[in-house]
Design an enzyme around this catalytic site. Sequence first.
Site, mmCIF file in Angstrom:
data_model
loop_
_atom_site.group_PDB
_atom_site.id
_atom_site.type_symbol
_atom_site.label_atom_id
_atom_site.label_comp_id
_atom_site.label_asym_id
_atom_site.label_seq_id
_atom_site.Cartn_x
_atom_site.Cartn_y
_atom_site.Cartn_z
ATOM 1 N N ASP A 1 0.985 -0.937 0.016
ATOM 2 C CA ASP A 1 0.534 0.299 0.049
ATOM 3 C C ASP A 1 0.166 1.117 0.138
ATOM 4 O O ASP A 1 0.914 2.016 -0.610
ATOM 5 C CB ASP A 1 -0.988 0.409 0.542
ATOM 6 N N CYS A 2 2.027 1.252 1.004
ATOM 7 C CA CYS A 2 2.704 2.071 0.727
ATOM 8 C C CYS A 2 3.352 2.797 -0.354
ATOM 9 O O CYS A 2 4.256 3.344 -0.498
ATOM 10 C CB CYS A 2 3.677 2.417 2.117
ATOM 11 N N TYR A 3 4.091 1.085 -0.473
ATOM 12 C CA TYR A 3 4.919 1.238 -2.521
ATOM 13 C C TYR A 3 4.604 0.004 -2.950
ATOM 14 O O TYR A 3 4.823 -0.666 -3.459
ATOM 15 C CB TYR A 3 6.165 0.236 -1.539
#
Lengths: 390, 134
Positions: free
Chosen positions: A131-133
């Site tokens: 989700d963050c990368y």
Amino acid sequence: MAVTKTYEGINEKIRRGEAVVVTAEEIIDIVKDVGVAKATEKVDVITTGTFGPMCSSGAFINFGHSDPPIKMTKVWLNDVPAYAGLAAVDAYIGATELSETQGMAYGGAHVIEDLIAGKNIKLESKAYGTDCYPRKEIITYVNKNTLNEVYLFNPRNAYQNYAVAVNSSARTIYTYMGTLLPRFGNATYCNASQLSPLINDPYYRTIGIGTRIFLGGAQGYVAWQGTQFNPKQVRGENGVPLAPAGTLALIGNLKDMSTEFIRAAIFHKYGTSLYVGVGIPIPVLDEDIVEKASVSDKEIYSTIIDYSITQRSKPSFGRVSYAELRSGKIEINGKKVRTAPISSYNKARKIAETLKEWIKQGKFYLQQPIENFSLDQTFKPLEIVNEEEI
Amino acid sequence: MAKRKLVLHFPEESIEKPITYHLVKDYDLIPNILRAHIDENEGTLVMDLKGSAEQIEKGIAFLKEHNVRIQEAVKDITIDRDLCVDCGACTGVCRPEALTIGPEDWKLDFDNDKCIFCELCINTCPVRAIKLTF
């Protein structure tokens, strides 16, 4: 009363441009001429140098973040895999890792040399996406100016002495000690001997964690003891080990290094390695330091090892001095055998001279080790056992 | 007495001819074979040819008649001094001691005349500084 000096005192002399600096070759003749006591008074620093293939070398790299960002899981630099099991855009490229497209013709060592040379490197990466990368793959180009940190961190360099390699078998063998011709057709050795850092400070009095050094043309540091550190190796009366003993883990900024002192190497049918140039200053603290550092090739011995035996414990054909090795011929079982170095004495000399100039010009100061290495440790083998047997 | 070092490439049709014999018998030359390689397609011979200068020229003309391709051997091995790190690894495989290193300067030396073109040095050089072009 015998002269003693301190790091602070010597650094003060360097600051004033008054330090007397000589190389580990020059100290031999000085001691011969004026003796240990006078030499201790006169000389402040002794510089050493070595330039040899050191497989246990590599570089940490931070690539910076792409948009959208990627948590790099697999990384290739010019098709050479780098280890990326770290935070999102950190990786470690090892010298002996081989190209997936060129095999032994190009490896991690070449990536390192190309980075130092300022060349562009193809960076390829794959990821599973989070989700963050969210990004799952990337292909781009980098060089030492676009990268954040690039520093060499070499787990094992500057071996304190090394074996002499021969081949008793009937066929040519290809090793990290070079091509060994059959039936004792040659003998190779790999050490700067009388110029080598740890030969000149055999009990690691001044070379320890935090020692400032010459690394690849830049200023670097001893980070830790090297892997396979083996201070209990058999030693001669002068304290110099008769076979591989101490090692150093070294760290330094790749961006400041030069390809004159870091070079990729290929050992035919073995793989790639990295020629690393290392120079270490030895402060003249007392007479013991000078006595140890004035050791010459005649008094430094190595052990002849048969590399055609594929077992961990290889038979030995006795000991030989570096003076004999450097004469070009040694005798094994009554046969004259041609000798060849694998490390460059010419470069070792240049490194010791360069470090000497840096100190004389006040560009390099001595750093006392924050901690010294323990002499009470052994180098253990790897046994193949069941879980119950360990 | 003159001496020439030559690399001879024999085409397929000449492989089975006793050409070296004729150099000795008909031209009074002293060939010293330094290296030889024959496979199903071609033969390569590196030799020192000794004799009078005139006879050497005649011998070479004879070789050419038999479609043997001839190269002067001396020019063909090169050491790239910019790449060489003077490690000396190559000297360990150089049996004729054309490549040497040692006191005082510990810089690599190469003596063309002693080279027999065995090519062992080329792959032994860790920095790929030695090249051979036939």
